[in-house]
Scaffold this motif. Structure first.
Motif, PDB file in Angstrom:
ATOM      1  N   ASN A  90      46.912  40.211  39.187  1.00 59.33           N
ATOM      2  CA  ASN A  90      46.777  41.103  38.035  1.00 59.33           C
ATOM      3  C   ASN A  90      45.734  40.555  37.078  1.00 59.33           C
ATOM      4  O   ASN A  90      45.867  40.687  35.873  1.00 59.33           O
ATOM      5  CB  ASN A  90      48.130  41.265  37.324  1.00 59.33           C
ATOM      6  N   GLN A  91      44.711  39.904  37.645  1.00 56.19           N
ATOM      7  CA  GLN A  91      43.642  39.327  36.843  1.00 56.19           C
ATOM      8  C   GLN A  91      42.294  39.885  37.266  1.00 56.19           C
ATOM      9  O   GLN A  91      42.104  40.312  38.397  1.00 56.19           O
ATOM     10  CB  GLN A  91      43.588  37.813  37.021  1.00 56.19           C
ATOM     11  N   GLY A  92      41.375  39.841  36.325  1.00 56.69           N
ATOM     12  CA  GLY A  92      39.992  40.151  36.591  1.00 56.69           C
ATOM     13  C   GLY A  92      39.150  38.982  36.110  1.00 56.69           C
ATOM     14  O   GLY A  92      39.651  38.090  35.409  1.00 56.69           O
ATOM     15  N   LEU A 146      44.391  42.047  33.542  1.00 53.93           N
ATOM     16  CA  LEU A 146      43.687  43.329  33.663  1.00 53.93           C
ATOM     17  C   LEU A 146      43.751  44.136  32.374  1.00 53.93           C
ATOM     18  O   LEU A 146      42.780  44.794  32.005  1.00 53.93           O
ATOM     19  CB  LEU A 146      44.248  44.137  34.830  1.00 53.93           C
ATOM     20  N   SER A 204      38.405  48.876  33.952  1.00 48.58           N
ATOM     21  CA  SER A 204      39.634  49.547  34.370  1.00 48.58           C
ATOM     22  C   SER A 204      39.398  50.944  34.933  1.00 48.58           C
ATOM     23  O   SER A 204      40.228  51.454  35.689  1.00 48.58           O
ATOM     24  CB  SER A 204      40.616  49.624  33.207  1.00 48.58           C
ATOM     25  N   ALA A 212      38.304  47.862  38.848  1.00 49.69           N
ATOM     26  CA  ALA A 212      39.520  48.367  39.494  1.00 49.69           C
ATOM     27  C   ALA A 212      39.251  48.799  40.932  1.00 49.69           C
ATOM     28  O   ALA A 212      40.072  49.469  41.546  1.00 49.69           O
ATOM     29  CB  ALA A 212      40.072  49.537  38.685  1.00 49.69           C
ATOM     30  N   LEU A 236      40.885  43.029  30.088  1.00 50.98           N
ATOM     31  CA  LEU A 236      39.533  42.931  30.640  1.00 50.98           C
ATOM     32  C   LEU A 236      38.532  43.889  29.988  1.00 50.98           C
ATOM     33  O   LEU A 236      37.396  43.502  29.719  1.00 50.98           O
ATOM     34  CB  LEU A 236      39.580  43.152  32.153  1.00 50.98           C
TER      35      LEU A 236
END
Length: 182
Positions: free
Chosen positions: A85-87, A46, A11, A76, A49
């Motif tokens: 909105n995913q990692g 996120l 992040s 990020a 994560l």
């Protein structure tokens, strides 16, 4: 490492697309040609994560993931390709052709990570470079990281048929960081 000696977090990292984690002994013991290398992929919101990456990194560093030759996590970094909105957290391992071994590794990683999704997917690095959207193995999970099945090969109707680029080694492969053993 981030400023002040702290570990970089997904992040807070905005200058690189991925944070990488490799141990030389794992790379040396798990070196496969590009056609045999691949990865298990876990997708996280996120907000989850950083914690997932810390847990995976700590297990990897302490030797609890011996079949994983390296890992990376998305960051990020501002990218037009990432509109969700995913990692993603990626666990590299092989050989892809050894289905039983890959499924055993996937089940082990999912359980240790307590992965809360319905399934995890394994994809070869060659598939990634060819733009193929899909995986060669999936494991159905119970939402707590426990496998519900013994793994299957999914239907590959969703494909991008760009097969004209097929690198011959990891040194030709942009998926792997520079300095990895080809």
């Amino acid at each position: 490492m981030a400023e002040g000696g702290r570990e970089a977090t997904p992040s807070s990292t905005t200058t690189e697309e991925y944070i990488w984690e490799f141990r030389q002994e794992n790379r040396d013991n798990n070196d496969y040609p590009l056609t045999e290398s691949g990865k298990w992929m876990m997708f996280y919101a996120l907000r989850e994560l950083d914690e997932a990456w810390e847990r995976a990194r700590d297990m990897y560093r302490s030797g609890q993931l011996p079949s994983i030759c390296g890992m990376k996590v998305s960051t990020a970094y501002p990218s037009p390709e990432n509109r969700t909105n995913q990692g993603v957290l990626i666990f590299y391992c092989g050989p892809a052709s050894d289905k039983n071994k890959m499924l055993a590794i996937g089940r082990d990683v999912a359980e240790k990570m307590r992965y809360g999704k319905a399934h995890i997917a394994y994809k070869t690095d060659a598939q990634t470079l060819q733009g193929i959207k899909g995986s060669i193995y999936t494991i159905q999970l119970d939402g707590h990281g426990r496998p519900l099945d013994h793994g299957r090969q999914p239907d590959h109707r969703r494909r991008d048929h760009r097969r004209d680029y097929a690198p011959k080694s990891r040194s030709d492969c942009p998926v792997w960081p520079r300095g990895c053993k080809p």
